[in-house]
Every structure is written in structure tokens, then in C-alpha cells.
Design a protein around this motif. Structure first.
Motif, PDB file in Angstrom:
ATOM      1  N   GLU A 114       0.812  -1.219   0.000  1.00 12.03           N
ATOM      2  CA  GLU A 114       0.000   0.000   0.000  1.00 12.03           C
ATOM      3  C   GLU A 114       0.845   1.269   0.000  1.00 12.03           C
ATOM      4  OE1 GLU A 114      -2.757  -0.146   3.228  1.00 12.03           O
ATOM      5  OE2 GLU A 114      -3.336  -2.236   2.809  1.00 12.03           O
ATOM      6  N   THR A 116       2.943   4.369  -1.165  1.00  9.20           N
ATOM      7  CA  THR A 116       2.900   5.217  -2.349  1.00  9.20           C
ATOM      8  C   THR A 116       4.213   5.976  -2.522  1.00  9.20           C
ATOM      9  OG1 THR A 116       2.042   7.148  -1.164  1.00  9.20           O
ATOM     10  CG2 THR A 116       0.426   5.550  -1.982  1.00  9.20           C
ATOM     11  N   ARG A 117       4.467   6.387  -3.744  1.00 18.29           N
ATOM     12  CA  ARG A 117       5.663   7.191  -4.016  1.00 18.29           C
ATOM     13  C   ARG A 117       5.628   8.496  -3.229  1.00 18.29           C
ATOM     14  NH1 ARG A 117       9.669   7.844  -7.852  1.00 18.29           N
ATOM     15  NH2 ARG A 117       8.972   6.002  -8.992  1.00 18.29           N
ATOM     16  N   ASP A 118       4.454   9.098  -3.136  1.00 24.40           N
ATOM     17  CA  ASP A 118       4.349  10.364  -2.401  1.00 24.40           C
ATOM     18  C   ASP A 118       4.721  10.186  -0.933  1.00 24.40           C
ATOM     19  OD1 ASP A 118       3.585  11.704  -4.665  1.00 24.40           O
ATOM     20  OD2 ASP A 118       1.440  11.710  -4.195  1.00 24.40           O
TER      21      ASP A 118
END
Length: 263
Positions: A114, A116-118
């Protein structure tokens, strides 16, 4: 890279030797950073505290001044992840002897599937880049014998499920050793304190505990699970920072202070 033929200065390795020196504490408006700032001021050091919340920073400056009995304490509001704010901090600080970076938070548990890149970018910016930016701004303004002290946490050595972003905190420890080697020709030092859980606002937030009797009870209950029967105090945590700043023969070290929690 500026170099010097002279060895690192010999001076007292006791905290009292920090009197008259200038220390910048990034993330100094609460918790361990504030405790370190107040201790430094009490020893007669000139202290520059930074923090994002102006009201909380102003209160921290007053507390450090009270501890210092006349020591100069300056507050500079700004985010540790903001390059412009970091540059402004060191511009206002002038010549610097020591830097402590305690700013930065750790994201909650997130399964790798789950992630994320952010979220990963935010973790990197808040931890590793903040440390790199602080070192970049500080080094040209530092005197020989000075030090940069970073912070990491016990989850680096004992990660839990869902804590893959702890890699950004582990990066601080690798960065410490790299900085120690790169800065040695300038006769500057770099170290990290690896902390366990201490009774700070950040830890209370993680425990869902406030600054009230119910929060105190929750902290005491959490402390009973620790080897020494309680969580450490911010002053106990900050004393490790002063040791690293004061001792001119400490560099490239990862100093653990956790009351045996790692056991």
C-alpha cells in the motif's frame, strides 16, 4: 573542501566546555530539542532554536532563556524541510559550533503493498534531505572542533511489520558516517543518537496520551513494559547530545540511549 593541517582542537570533553559556543537546534520547540536547548543555555552557550509553530517556538525560547540565566537564545520560525528557512536560520546564527537536528516525524505502519511514491518522498524529504540540507548550510559557517548531531530511532535495528519507511531513518545513520569522513579535513564531526521511546509530545501522540493526568497514566503504563520500568525523560535524552557535542574525539558514532528497550 576546506582543509587544515592543524589537528582538531583539544578542549575539555565535559559539557561545561560548551560555554560561549553557538549551537543551532533544528526542531527545538519541544521534546528532546527543547531539553537540549535549555541545557545548552544553562551551560552558557548561545542557542538558536527553530520550529514550525511560532507560538510554541516563542514559549520554548522563553523556557531556554530562563534556564540560561542571561544566555542568548534566539528563535527562528521555519520548517526543517524548507531549504530557504534553513539558510535563513544559519544566516541569522552567524558562526556556528554545533548543530542538532531533531526535526522529522515517522509515518505510521503501512504495508509495502500500500506504500505510495508520495509517502516515500515525504519521508525522505523530512528525514534524509532535511539532514543533508542542514549540513550543507551549516558547514561553511562552522569552526574547527564543531559537530553535527543527527537523530534516529530504535526501529532501525528492530523494525516492525509495515515499517518499511524506517529505511529513511536508517539512511541518517549511513549519512552520519559519510559526513564524518567528508568533514574530517575541516576538523568537524558528525554523530547520531539512536533513541528509544522517551516521554515527549511526539511519543505521547503515538500513544494517544495528552498532557493531562490521564496522559500521564498512559505513559506510566507504557513505561512499565520497559526494562527500567518507565520511559526516559527529555533531559535524559538530551544529555547524550551534549556528550557528543562536548567531546572533541567523538565522530562517526551511533550512540544508543533507550533504557535497554533494544533488549
Amino acid at each position: 573542501m576546506a582543509t587544515t593541517e592543524a589537528p582538531i582542537p583539544v578542549r575539555s570533553p565535559l559539557p561545561q566546555g560548551l560555554a560561549g559556543q553557538t549551537a543551532v537546534v533544528i526542531g527545538g520547540s519541544s521534546g528532546i530539542g527543547l531539553a537540549a536547548g535549555a541545557m545548552l543555555a544553562s551551560l552558557g552557550a548561545r542557542v538558536v532554536l527553530t520550529g514550525r509553530d511560532k507560538a510554541r517556538l516563542d514559549a520554548a525560547v522563553e523556557r531556554a532563556r530562563a534556564a540560561g540565566s542571561g544566555a542568548e537564545v534566539l528563535g527562528v520560525a521555519g520548517d526543517a524541510a524548507d531549504d530557504t528557512a534553513i539558510e535563513e536560520t544559519f544566516d541569522r546564527a552567524g558562526t556556528v559550533d554545533h548543530v542538532l537536528l531533531t526535526a522529522g516525524s515517522m509515518a505510521g505502519p503501512t504495508p509495502i503493498t500500500e506504500l505510495t511514491r508520495d509517502a516515500a518522498s515525504e519521508a525522505f524529504e523530512g528525514r534524509v534531505w532535511a539532514a543533508l540540507a542542514a549540513a550543507r548550510a551549516a558547514v561553511p559557517r562552522m569552526r574547527a572542533g564543531g559537530s553535527i548531531t543527527l537523530t534516529s530511532g530504535g526501529l532501525v535495528s528492530r523494525p516492525r511489520p509495515g515499517m518499511t519507511l524506517i529505511a529513511t531513518v536508517g539512511g541518517i545513520e549511513t549519512l552520519t558516517r559519510a559526513l564524518a569522513v567528508e568533514l574530517a579535513p575541516r576538523r568537524l564531526r558528525a554523530n547520531t543518537v539512536r533513541y528509544g521511546m522517551f516521554d515527549t509530545p511526539l511519543a505521547r501522540g503515538a500513544l494517544g496520551a495528552g498532557a493531562d493526568p490521564a496522559g500521564d497514566e498512559a505513559v506510566a503504563k507504557a513505561g512499565l513494559q520497559m526494562p527500567l520500568g518507565r520511559l526516559g525523560t527529555p533531559d535524559e535524552a538530551a544529555s547524550a547530545v551534549l556528550f557528543l557535542m562536548a567531546n572533541p574525539y567523538m565522530t562517526g558514532e551511533i550512540l544508543t540511549i533507550d533504557g535497554g528497550q533494544g533488549l
